[in-house]
Motif scaffolding. Structure first.
Motif, short mmCIF file in Angstrom:
data_model
loop_
_atom_site.label_atom_id
_atom_site.label_comp_id
_atom_site.label_asym_id
_atom_site.label_seq_id
_atom_site.Cartn_x
_atom_site.Cartn_y
_atom_site.Cartn_z
N GLU A 100 0.85 -1.19 0.00
CA GLU A 100 0.00 0.00 0.00
C GLU A 100 0.88 1.23 0.00
N SER A 146 -1.66 6.65 -1.19
CA SER A 146 -2.80 6.89 -0.31
C SER A 146 -3.05 8.36 0.03
N ASN A 159 -5.23 12.02 0.19
CA ASN A 159 -6.58 12.34 0.64
C ASN A 159 -7.29 13.10 -0.46
N HIS A 215 3.15 12.60 0.50
CA HIS A 215 2.60 11.62 -0.42
C HIS A 215 3.59 11.31 -1.53
N TYR A 229 -4.89 3.38 -0.85
CA TYR A 229 -5.92 3.52 0.19
C TYR A 229 -6.27 5.00 0.32
N TYR A 273 -10.18 6.72 11.95
CA TYR A 273 -9.12 6.26 11.07
C TYR A 273 -8.68 4.83 11.42
N ASP A 330 -9.01 1.39 9.24
CA ASP A 330 -7.81 0.64 8.86
C ASP A 330 -7.94 -0.83 9.27
N ARG A 370 -8.25 -6.95 3.20
CA ARG A 370 -7.06 -7.28 2.39
C ARG A 370 -6.63 -8.73 2.63
N TYR A 416 2.72 -1.42 4.39
CA TYR A 416 2.16 -0.06 4.36
C TYR A 416 3.33 0.92 4.24
N VAL A 433 4.09 4.41 4.67
CA VAL A 433 3.46 5.61 5.26
C VAL A 433 4.48 6.32 6.15
N GLN A 481 3.15 8.41 11.45
CA GLN A 481 2.04 7.51 11.76
C GLN A 481 2.51 6.20 12.39
N HIS A 483 0.25 4.87 15.14
CA HIS A 483 -1.00 4.35 14.57
C HIS A 483 -0.81 2.91 14.10
N PHE A 484 0.29 2.67 13.40
CA PHE A 484 0.48 1.32 12.86
C PHE A 484 0.88 0.33 13.96
#
Ligand code: ARG
Length: 566
Positions: free
Chosen positions: A112, A115, A117, A126, A152, A301, A305, A312, A323, A325, A329, A332-333
């Motif tokens: 991924e 992604s 926005n 990005h 995503y 979020y 996910d 997936r 991922y 990213v 983040q 988050h992961f």
């Protein structure tokens, strides 16, 4: 390739994994290992003896490949034989798939990346995800993995409430004079920013709630915004010359499933209520609690996910789920992966490929003069304009159209290489001049090297060196720079494999840089076209065309195009 082979053979003889090193000095051979020293120390033996013993064990199997020297300090040095290098060149020159392998056959990986926005222009973060992810996916593909490129899209969340509220206040329907058809991402950003400043918070919340509940007008508008955004985003991908995505499935796709996902978690006793919100306790993973639903029932979020991860895994049953990213983040992961672990759903190997920020020439986070994030579009325009100046300087005779086309490829190459040559974790600097330096460690330098090699081939008028060469000719390649090039060609598959192993591209980028540097040295030292030994000339052209092809394939794996002329 050869390095791996040596490692296998030496490790087998030593009874444990041996490191194969590159000696700092060519006098010490092409490769070396200190495994005998290590073993001797452990077993209280003499290093020289252990080295001799390993040497005699492996020598017969390597008779065609290299000479081996055992030193008294326990080092074993390997000297590749000229005949071996020449035979390898002969093989490689005929192998169009050189560098690729079947190592990933039967395995699936989802990568991924990008992604972005919707309703917000893509920015520099990005860009990094897009460049790194695209190249990683290319690598896995080359290694035979079934590779799914997943985008995503960030197309759901309370921020759309603000865009909608702003639209209703200032957009076409409020008499802005603009047609709904002509709305751009910049307009959406504008409404979002203005709504944040000039409208009460509740306006946005109200509009998002309506959207979530399926209000026809808001749904219609949201769709429109999404379509417009995706169109703009895809144009950017075309400019960046990245591979097409296999899947565009974003946050909104998972919204309808969140109710049942939350019920399921509640039934399993995995989440609890806290001050009206639903939380996933991650104490035992030493992580802050995961917030899955806010007290106003809005989902988050993280929840989306989680739903997406389940999807997936179910749809593709991947061996690896990756991922790409930004660093920001990371938490988050960690939370997402911990939850997946806790729910025992992570049937795949989960990887967060993190990357750092982009810094400006002042060493601070790259920003506009007003301190805002830099839109991607601006970066692309700047680098291609600067590339144009370089190209014009080099070739004053080119017309505008040619300059435009070449500087596009050179500019994008500069942007990508500058990113990929560095370790992704680190912040990377945008030193525009260095990025375009035709004699430095830059994308354009590699592209330029390629076009120089191609121009020799063209001038030689021997278009197909493959059919005109034979291993006998290649024996004439005895110059040190020829040897160096032949040896470097052997390392191409290793460089690719390393990228796949460590989820970074810098091993391949640096390999290609070294190969280019040697190719340029060769070009300076050896006269190819005016060689009166015709057989040697063909042999040299074979070497050149093989190096050129390797450079091109390597650059293409990094997502960088080559040109026959720069
Ligand atoms: N859309 C997010 C952003 O722009 C990145 C999404 C990252 N991927 C994910 N599975 N959460 O910040």
């Amino acid at each position: 390739m050869i390095r791996r082979k040596l490692q296998e053979i030496v490790s087998k003889a030593a009874g444990r994994t041996a490191d194969i090193l590159m000696p700092p000095d060519a006098k010490l051979g092409d490769y070396s290992t200190n495994i005998a020293f290590v073993l001797a120390k452990e077993q209280g033996k003499k290093p020289a003896e252990v080295a001799e013993q390993i040497k005699s064990q492996i020598e017969p199997g390597l008779a065609d490949t290299c000479d081996i020297k055992a030193l008294s300090n326990g080092y074993l040095n390997f000297f590749l034989k000229p005949g071996f290098l020449q035979n390898q060149l002969s093989e490689i020159s005929k192998d169009d798939r050189y560098g690729q392998s079947d190592e990933g056959k039967g395995k699936t990986i989802i990568v991924e990346y990008s992604s972005p926005n919707i309703a917000k222009p893509m920015h520099i973060g990005h860009l990094r995800s897009t460049i790194i992810g695209d190249a990683l996916a290319n690598i896995y593909e080359a290694l035979g993995y079934k590779t799914i490129r997943w985008n995503y899209i960030g197309d759901w969340g309370t921020q759309f409430g603000k865009v909608l509220a702003g639209y209703k206040k200032w957009g076409p329907s409020a008499g802005s004079g603009q047609a709904l058809e002509d709305v751009t991402m910049a307009d959406m950003l504008d409404w979002y920013v203005r709504a944040g400043k000039d409208l009460p918070e509740e306006e946005g919340q109200k509009e998002f709630k309506k959207l979530e509940e399926g209000d026809a007008e808001n749904k219609e508008l949201w769709k429109k915004f999404r379509d417009v955004s995706l169109r703009e985003i895809k144009t950017t991908y075309q400019i960046l010359e990245i591979h097409d995505f296999d899947v565009y499935k974003g946050e909104s796709d998972y919204d309808p499933q969140l109710g049942s996902l939350i019920e399921e978690l509640e039934r399993a006793g995995k989440i609890k209520e806290s001050e009206g919100a639903l939380i996933f306790d991650l104490d035992k993973y030493n992580l802050p609690l995961g917030l899955l639903r806010k007290s106003d029932r809005a989902t988050l979020y993280l929840t989306r996910d989680l739903a997406s991860m389940k999807d997936r895994l179910k749809e593709y049953n991947p061996d690896t789920l990756m991922y790409v990213v930004a660093n920001q983040q990371a938490l988050h992961f960690e939370q997402l992966f911990a939850i997946a672990h806790d729910l025992k759903i992570n049937t795949a190997y989960l990887v967060h490929v993190k990357f750092g920020m982009v810094l400006g020439e002042d060493g601070k986070k790259l920003a506009t003069r007003e301190g805002k994030v830099v839109p991607l579009q601006d970066v692309i325009e700047k680098i291609t304009a600067l590339a144009g100046t370089v190209v014009k300087q080099k070739n004053p005779e080119l017309d505008e159209r040619q300059v435009h086309d070449i500087s596009h490829v050179v500019g994008i190459g500069a942007l990508k290489y500058n990113d990929l040559k560095q370790h992704p974790y680190s912040d990377i600097a945008f030193d525009w001049k260095a990025m375009l330096d035709l004699s430095g460690n830059s994308g354009p330098y590699l592209q330029y090297t390629y076009s120089r090699l191609v121009s020799i081939l063209k001038k030689s008028e021997i278009l197909n060196t493959k059919s005109e060469t034979n291993p006998e000719n290649l024996k004439l390649l005895t110059e040190p720079t020829e040897r160096a090039l032949m040896k470097q060609l052997l390392d191409f598959p290793d460089a690719i494999a390393k990228c796949a192993e460590f989820y970074t591209l810098n091993a391949l980028a640096l390999y290609l840089y070294d190969l280019s540097a040697t190719a340029n040295q060769f070009y300076e030292l050896v006269h190819v076209l005016d060689d009166d030994n015709a057989a040697r000339k063909v042999a040299r052209l074979t070497l050149i065309s093989t190096v050129a092809r390797t450079l091109k394939q390597g650059l293409n794996l990094l997502g960088i195009q080559t040109l026959e002329r720069i």
